[in-house]
Structures are given as structure tokens and as C-alpha cells.
Design an enzyme around this catalytic site. Structure first.
Site, PDB file in Angstrom:
ATOM      1  N   GLU A 270       0.901  -1.111   0.144  1.00 51.56           N
ATOM      2  CA  GLU A 270       0.085  -0.158   0.013  1.00 51.56           C
ATOM      3  C   GLU A 270       0.899   1.180   0.078  1.00 51.56           C
ATOM      4  O   GLU A 270       0.610   2.330   0.634  1.00 51.56           O
ATOM      5  CB  GLU A 270      -0.789  -0.151   1.191  1.00 51.56           C
ATOM      6  CG  GLU A 270      -1.945  -0.915   1.189  1.00 51.56           C
ATOM      7  CD  GLU A 270      -3.026  -0.965   2.201  1.00 51.56           C
ATOM      8  OE1 GLU A 270      -4.161  -1.368   1.890  1.00 51.56           O
ATOM      9  OE2 GLU A 270      -2.575  -0.728   3.483  1.00 51.56           O
ATOM     10  N   ARG A 303       5.084  -8.168   8.380  1.00 54.84           N
ATOM     11  CA  ARG A 303       3.804  -8.414   8.256  1.00 54.84           C
ATOM     12  C   ARG A 303       3.853  -8.761   6.690  1.00 54.84           C
ATOM     13  O   ARG A 303       4.455  -8.472   5.682  1.00 54.84           O
ATOM     14  CB  ARG A 303       2.767  -6.900   7.973  1.00 54.84           C
ATOM     15  CG  ARG A 303       2.742  -6.554   9.260  1.00 54.84           C
ATOM     16  CD  ARG A 303       1.803  -5.010   9.034  1.00 54.84           C
ATOM     17  NE  ARG A 303       0.283  -5.150   9.268  1.00 54.84           N
ATOM     18  CZ  ARG A 303      -0.617  -4.730   8.678  1.00 54.84           C
ATOM     19  NH1 ARG A 303      -0.027  -4.049   7.451  1.00 54.84           N
ATOM     20  NH2 ARG A 303      -1.762  -5.117   8.748  1.00 54.84           N
ATOM     21  N   ASP A 343      -8.739  -8.971   3.950  1.00 57.08           N
ATOM     22  CA  ASP A 343      -8.347  -7.956   4.816  1.00 57.08           C
ATOM     23  C   ASP A 343      -9.470  -7.627   5.966  1.00 57.08           C
ATOM     24  O   ASP A 343     -10.251  -6.675   5.755  1.00 57.08           O
ATOM     25  CB  ASP A 343      -8.369  -6.494   4.073  1.00 57.08           C
ATOM     26  CG  ASP A 343      -7.723  -5.284   4.879  1.00 57.08           C
ATOM     27  OD1 ASP A 343      -7.366  -5.519   5.823  1.00 57.08           O
ATOM     28  OD2 ASP A 343      -8.011  -4.097   4.416  1.00 57.08           O
ATOM     29  N   GLU A 371     -12.748  -1.910  11.971  1.00 56.70           N
ATOM     30  CA  GLU A 371     -12.691  -1.348  10.719  1.00 56.70           C
ATOM     31  C   GLU A 371     -14.070  -1.434   9.890  1.00 56.70           C
ATOM     32  O   GLU A 371     -14.493  -0.575   9.011  1.00 56.70           O
ATOM     33  CB  GLU A 371     -11.530  -1.519  10.133  1.00 56.70           C
ATOM     34  CG  GLU A 371     -11.103  -0.977   8.655  1.00 56.70           C
ATOM     35  CD  GLU A 371      -9.884  -1.284   7.944  1.00 56.70           C
ATOM     36  OE1 GLU A 371      -9.763  -0.730   6.665  1.00 56.70           O
ATOM     37  OE2 GLU A 371      -9.114  -1.829   8.835  1.00 56.70           O
ATOM     38  N   HIS A 505     -15.944  -7.293   0.844  1.00 58.33           N
ATOM     39  CA  HIS A 505     -15.444  -6.047   0.684  1.00 58.33           C
ATOM     40  C   HIS A 505     -16.092  -5.199  -0.254  1.00 58.33           C
ATOM     41  O   HIS A 505     -15.868  -4.509  -1.307  1.00 58.33           O
ATOM     42  CB  HIS A 505     -13.909  -6.128  -0.232  1.00 58.33           C
ATOM     43  CG  HIS A 505     -13.038  -5.067   0.496  1.00 58.33           C
ATOM     44  ND1 HIS A 505     -13.253  -3.684   0.360  1.00 58.33           N
ATOM     45  CD2 HIS A 505     -11.606  -5.191   0.952  1.00 58.33           C
ATOM     46  CE1 HIS A 505     -12.083  -3.064   0.793  1.00 58.33           C
ATOM     47  NE2 HIS A 505     -11.009  -3.871   1.221  1.00 58.33           N
ATOM     48  N   TRP A 528      -9.317  -1.923  -5.167  1.00 55.60           N
ATOM     49  CA  TRP A 528      -9.942  -1.079  -4.426  1.00 55.60           C
ATOM     50  C   TRP A 528     -11.305  -0.928  -4.515  1.00 55.60           C
ATOM     51  O   TRP A 528     -11.894   0.257  -3.935  1.00 55.60           O
ATOM     52  CB  TRP A 528      -9.034   0.250  -4.191  1.00 55.60           C
ATOM     53  CG  TRP A 528      -7.647   0.176  -3.578  1.00 55.60           C
ATOM     54  CD1 TRP A 528      -7.143  -1.166  -2.914  1.00 55.60           C
ATOM     55  CD2 TRP A 528      -6.486   0.833  -3.728  1.00 55.60           C
ATOM     56  NE1 TRP A 528      -6.078  -0.818  -2.608  1.00 55.60           N
ATOM     57  CE2 TRP A 528      -5.482   0.159  -2.935  1.00 55.60           C
ATOM     58  CE3 TRP A 528      -6.657   2.130  -4.058  1.00 55.60           C
ATOM     59  CZ2 TRP A 528      -4.219   1.098  -2.732  1.00 55.60           C
ATOM     60  CZ3 TRP A 528      -5.185   2.984  -3.844  1.00 55.60           C
ATOM     61  CH2 TRP A 528      -4.155   2.376  -3.220  1.00 55.60           C
TER      62      TRP A 528
END
Length: 684
Positions: A270, A303, A343, A371, A505, A528
């Protein structure tokens, strides 16, 4: 009349006083016990940690009055690490921290009126860490409970007040009470300034308040720090100057913080810099830092959340990038892997990396902050999500190779094990923004200590400690049962009203709070956007990850790979994750896909409304302040569940060309209105 008025005023004052006495703001969390029962505590050694253990036992003792209780440090091969043995009149451990953890367990059992029996309790993971996504300006990425408890705007976030120190101690105490022993103090999207001297001095001050409770401090680091603050021309991990810069910086850190835990690194993900910027690998970057930390017993948590702009299925990329590197990392490096391959979705299958890496230790990364699950506005108990992941069988070494076993050292011996949770903590009075979000902090700690605990047990523990009457240790049994049911059903309800049957998502851009299945933007990366994931068309809906599609199923061991690949055997909770399914496809209950999708969305809405009704019936069972806060947020959650349902069904109906079943409640919004609403700042 004057006499009557005086009586009325006195009555109102009395009622007001009663309300004030009963009201609670949630700041005490689950640590509300305060006893006057006397006990005599003896221990042959003294230290700051032992002193805290003794003080906690004296303040919270609810056992036999005037009892003589012993804290013993001794060697017992059955006790591992900071584990402990609990007996009727003693706690035994090999470490001082073991005695502290034993003290908190004893007090918990006393408060819950559990039988006092002899048993040994060992932690599932040696390092149980909270990751704070706190920025140095005091903001918190994906934070929903106010600003950072560590950093702030005043004097570039470097000032320290007595109130700060007290808060850090209270934070450390809460963590120690549930077995958490580490904290990463800053965001994974790290500012290089964290490694500058003024910030390291503040980290040292924070560490001083955390240390007596056994909490090690860790830092997220920016891979380009040698360039950004070290004035080097590059950050190439194979450059001797860069290697020396990191060695010098680590030495500086340990001079200030002798028990420093190590680094957390987000690299080449990212937009964050990393070793690939110089044609190097994750191994080159991680091992460079590991070599600098090794003389001080520090670790690197690297990560595995990486994905690059590519036509490749995003969920496959971490596996493909890290599996070829298995066995090449230093022994003080551990890969930090999110629970799922995407995610932190409300539901996704476990990451195949857990079952893939055989020579490199991996640690689960769970997200405590919500989130993708309603921030601090929605009641969603996440322990069931984590339990689902930990109990998932990878078949790495055959049946029984659960994610828990793959990560806690059960399947292969490692120098250390670890688990991380992205914290939901902020400056709000109740720490987490929503009273019930405290339960997720609590649950993470309890599962990190014992990854075999059941969520229903954790929920009951938290309810009783958080809401029991302080003096009487009594509460309405119906309240406990009702609240436990709400908590246990809450995550399933959220999945249903957000993304049932494996959808994932389809959130609004940026804030991830509300729905936007229509979201598409040619100017940004396809992965995205929402349409990339649901791929709805007139033929059906879902992402084809079978062998005919992206092939992601083959990142799992057999028999899972074939189970996921076959439409008829794929678990329906992952159906649209792995398959593009026709609208007319019949599920196991006989419903076609469109009908079942509608029913699931409606079920989620109705579940939240039942939570509202049940909570309203509990009025008077607990203090009025927290009752009203939860009641208000359930109203918001009910409203937003309806928005999710209406937005998704009205949008997908454009492709299914089918009626919404008449037996379920009709949409109450128009699609155009919802598209505008979810963009509004007031909404999220």
C-alpha cells in the site's frame, strides 16, 4: 405550598444522588472489584511486579477472610514460560510475571464464584501483543474511540502529563489482567520520526509505566528511515552503511529501553517503502533488521499483508510472495499474517499461509478495532470470528492441523510464538467508544492466553465482571443470559446484513462503514473497488476462485482445496468467496440463490431489532448511563443494518431481475438516495 416544594426538592436530590451513585462511565472496564476482605500475602522475594500482584490480591480479595496466601517462585517442568499453578492457598510460577497473571486469574475466579481448584495454566503464545495504529499527531488510523493515548498534537506529541502516566498505568494493568504482554505504540504506516531521539525518549517514558505490568514496548518502523532521518542516500538492506545505521539505532533504543521487544514492519505494501524498492526480497529486509536486534533478544514481526497492482487475484498474492521464501528468515523473524487472505472482512476463510509455511513461524493478526464491522457504533462480538479462524483445520500435517496448532508451536518447535490484535483503544472515557467493544479487547487477551477458550465462556466472564453489582456480586441471571445471547449472535447478524454467503469487501470507499456494492472507479486500482469482488451480472454473483477461475483454492491443502473447488461441497458461508453462482442455483435448504440472499439480509436486520427489544427489556438491570449508551447505539445499528440490506438488495436486483420475496420486509429507501447517503460525512 412552600413546604411541599421543599419536600419535592429533597426527593429530587435523593433520586439524583442515587442515579449518580449507580451510574458508571465504563472507565474501570472489567476491573471493578474493590474488596474489604482481609488477607495476608507472603512472598520470599519482592519487586515492582510482585508488589503489584500483592496489592491486587489485597484490594480485590474475595476469598476466606484473614487467610494466609503464598506466592511461590519455583521450578516446575509442567509450568511453561509465564504460566502458573493455582492452588487453594498459593500461586506458584517460574517467573514474577507468572505470579502476577496467577493473581489476576485467582481474582477473576473469586469474582465469578468459580470453584477454587488446583490447576496449571500456560499461555498459548509467548508474545501476546496489541498493535496500535496510532499516529504521532494523535490521530488513530481506523480508530473509533478518540485520539491516541500515547501521542498528541501538543508539543509535537512529546509532552507528558501526570494524567498521561496514570492512563498508561491503567492501560498496562488492564492488559496484564488478561495476559497481554506487549504493545506496538505506533501505526504500521510508520513515520520515520518515531526513531528520532525526542520520540524514543518518550517511548522510554511510556515503557517505564508499562514495564511493572510485564508489557514490553515495540515500534513500527519505516523501512526508509535511514534516508528520511539518517541522511543516507538509500535504504538498501544489503548496503553495509544501511546495515550499520540500523545496528546503531537499535543500540540507541536498548540504551533507553533495555526490555524493548522489537520491530513491526509493513514493507512494500500500500505504498510503504521496502526492500523490493532496491531489487531485494522480504528476506533481505527482515534479516537485516533481525541481525541488528538479535544481540538484544529483539524480534522482527514482518507483515505478510502485501499486494501489488496486478491482474492477479489479490487474495493469492501474499501466499505467492512468501511461500518461496520459507526457511530463509532469521530465527528471530516471524511473519504476521491477517486471519484471512483479504483484509479483516466480517467473514472470510483463513489465510492459506497458516498452513503453508513449514520452516518459518507465523503469527495471527486479528483486528480488534471494528474497521469493517461498524466502528464503535455497532455491537459485534468478535471472539466468535477469531475462534472460527483458530479452529479452522489447515490439514497441513493431516486432520487436526488447526490454525491455532500451526501458530502456537503445537505442530513444530519454534524459538517463540506470537499473536497480535489491532487495538480499539483511544482517549474516550470508556477506552473503546462502545461499551461492548471492551469485550473484544478482553476476548483477544483471553484467547491469546488460551486459544482453546470458547467464546460463550469469554462472553459470560466479561458480562459478569463488567456489569455485576460491585458490592453484592449479584446480577439478574436473565440479564447475563440475554446479553450473552446478543453477543454470541451479533457477528453472525452483522455478516447477514452486510455480506452473507461469502460476499466480501463491498464497502463504501475510504471509510469502510456503509455499503457501496456499486463502487467502481477507473482511476484507481480495480482491487480497491467493490465490483472487483462481487462481480455481479445477469448470470450470477461471486468471485470465481476455483481451478477454472483464479485458482486460489489450490493454495489450500487437500481435502480443503477440492472441497472449496466443488460448488456442491463448498461451505455455503464461503459460497460467493470461491464461486460465481447463478441466481437460480439451489442451496441446501431448497431456496434459490437470490431468495436466500434476500432472506439472509432480512434476517440480519431482524436480528438487530431483536437485540434492541431484548436490551430495552433489561432497563434497570444495570446502571443507567451504560444502558442508555448501548440502547442509543443499537438504534443506530438497526438503522444502518436496514441501509445495508436495502442498498445491496436494490443494487443486486438490477442483475438478478427477480422480485424480492414477499414474505420479507420491503426496502424502505430508494437506491439513488442511498448512493448519496453513504458518501455523507454525517453517515460514517
Amino acid at each position: 405550598m412552600a413546604y411541599i416544594k421543599r419536600i419535592m426538592i429533597i426527593a429530587l436530590l435523593i433520586l439524583g444522588s442515587a442515579t449518580i451513585l449507580k451510574a458508571e462511565d465504563g472507565h474501570a472496564l472489567w476491573l471493578r472489584s474493590n474488596s474489604r476482605v482481609k488477607v495476608s500475602i507472603s512472598c520470599p522475594v519482592r519487586s515492582s511486579i510482585i508488589d503489584i500482584a500483592i496489592d491486587e490480591l489485597r484490594k480485590g480479595w474475595l476469598g476466606k477472610e484473614n487467610m494466609v496466601f503464598k506466592l511461590n517462585l519455583n521450578k516446575n517442568p509442567a509450568i511453561k514460560g509465564d504460566g502458573f499453578q493455582l492452588e487453594e492457598s498459593a500461586i506458584s510460577a517460574q517467573t514474577e510475571l507468572g505470579l502476577l497473571y496467577g493473581a489476576y486469574e485467582l481474582l477473576r475466579r473469586q469474582y465469578l464464584n468459580l470453584p477454587q481448584r488446583k490447576f496449571i495454566s500456560n499461555p498459548s503464545y509467548s508474545r501476546r501483543i496489541l498493535n496500535h495504529w496510532d499516529n504521532l499527531d494523535g490521530s488513530v488510523e481506523r480508530g473509533y474511540a478518540g485520539g491516541s493515548i500515547f501521542w498528541g498534537e501538543k508539543e509535537n506529541g512529546l509532552s507528558i502529563t501526570e494524567q498521561d502516566k496514570e492512563k498508561w498505568s491503567a492501560y498496562a494493568r488492564a492488559n496484564a489482567s488478561i495476559g497481554i504482554n506487549g504493545a506496538v505504540l505506533n501505526n504500521v504506516n510508520a513515520s520515520a520520526k518515531i526513531l528520532s531521539k525526542p520520540y524514543l525518549e518518550k517511548v522510554s517514558a511510556i515503557a517505564q509505566r508499562l514495564r511493572p505490568y510485564g508489557i514490553k514496548t515495540y515500534l513500527s518502523v519505516n523501512f526508509s528511515s535511514p534516508v528520511l532521518i539518517g541522511k543516507l542516500k538509500k535504504a538498501d538492506p544489503l548496503d553495509p552503511q544501511v546495515q550499520q545505521w540500523w545496528k546503531d539505532k537499535v543500540k540507541e533504543i536498548y540504551a533507553l529501553i533495555p526490555d524493548f521487544g522489537g520491530f513491526l514492519v509493513k514493507a512494500n505494501s500500500e505504498g510503504q517503502p521496502g526492500p523490493q524498492d532496491y531489487g531485494r526480497t522480504h528476506v533481505d529486509g527482515a534479516n537485516m533488521m533481525a541481525d541488528a536486534l538479535a544481540p538484544f533478544n529483539g524480534i522482527v514481526m514482518w507483515r505478510a499483508f502485501v499486494y501489488n497492482p496486478s491482474p492477479e487475484d489479490r487474495t493469492k498474492q501474499a501466499y505467492k510472495e512468501f511461500l518461496p521464501l520459507d526457511g530463509a528468515f532469521r530465527k528471530n523473524v516471524i511473519l504476521q499474517v491477517k486471519n484471512g487472505p483479504l483484509d479483516f472482512q466480517p467473514r472470510e476463510p483463513f489465510s492459506p499461509l497458516f498452513g503453508a509455511m513449514s520452516k518459518t513461524p507465523v503469527m495471527p493478526e486479528f483486528q480488534i478495532t471494528q474497521e469493517y464491522l461498524g466502528g464503535s457504533r455497532q455491537l459485534v462480538f468478535l471472539s466468535t470470528l477469531w475462534e472460527e479462524c483458530l479452529n479452522s483445520d489447515t490439514y497441513k500435517n493431516g486432520k487436526g492441523s488447526t490454525v491455532a496448532a500451526c501458530t502456537d508451536g503445537s505442530l513444530s518447535k519454534t524459538d517463540f510464538t506470537a499473536i497480535a490484535g489491532v487495538a480499539n483503544i483511544g482517549n474516550d472515557v470508556n477506552w473503546t467508544g462502545h461499551t461492548f467493544a471492551q469485550a473484544n479487547w478482553y476476548a483477544f487477551g483471553r484467547l491469546a492466553w488460551n486459544n482453546k477458550l470458547e467464546s460463550k465462556v469469554i462472553a459470560a466472564e466479561w458480562i459478569k465482571q463488567t456489569f455485576l453489582d460491585k458490592k453484592e456480586r449479584k446480577t439478574d441471571a436473565n440479564f447475563v443470559k440475554t446479553t450473552q445471547r446478543i453477543m454470541m449472535e451479533s457477528r453472525g447478524a452483522a455478516v447477514d446484513y452486510m455480506m452473507p454467503l461469502g460476499l466480501h469487501h463491498i464497502f463504501a470507499e475510504g471509510h469502510h462503514y456503509g455499503p457501496a456494492p456499486w463502487f467502481s472507479n477507473d482511476k484507481i486500482r480495480a482491487d480497491w473497488t467493490s465490483v472487483y469482488y462481487h462481480k455481479a451480472d445477469t448470470a450470477g454473483i461471486g468471485f470465481d476462485r476455483t481451478r477454472r477461475g483464479s485458482g486460489a483454492v489450490d493454495q489450500y491443502h487437500e481435502p480443503l482445496s477440492s472441497t472449496f473447488n466443488n460448488l456442491s461441497s463448498c461451505p455455503e458461508m464461503y459460497l460467493l468467496w470461491f464461486h460465481h453462482v447463478p441466481w437460480s442455483y439451489r442451496l441446501k435448504n431448497g431456496n434459490d440463490l437470490w431468495t436466500e440472499l434476500c432472506i439472509r439480509y432480512d434476517h440480519g436486520v431482524q436480528a438487530v431489532r431483536s437485540f434492541q427489544k431484548d436490551w430495552d427489556r433489561m432497563n434497570g438491570a444495570i446502571d443507567s448511563e451504560r444502558f442508555a449508551e448501548v440502547q442509543s447505539k443499537l438504534r443506530t445499528q438497526s438503522r444502518d443494518a436496514q441501509i445495508w440490506k436495502d442498498a445491496c438488495l436494490l443494487y443486486f436486483q438490477q442483475f438478478s431481475k427477480r422480485e424480492i420475496p414477499f414474505e420479507i420486509e420491503r426496502p424502505v429507501h430508494n437506491l439513488g438516495t442511498l448512493k448519496e447517503l453513504t458518501k455523507s460525512k454525517d453517515y460514517h
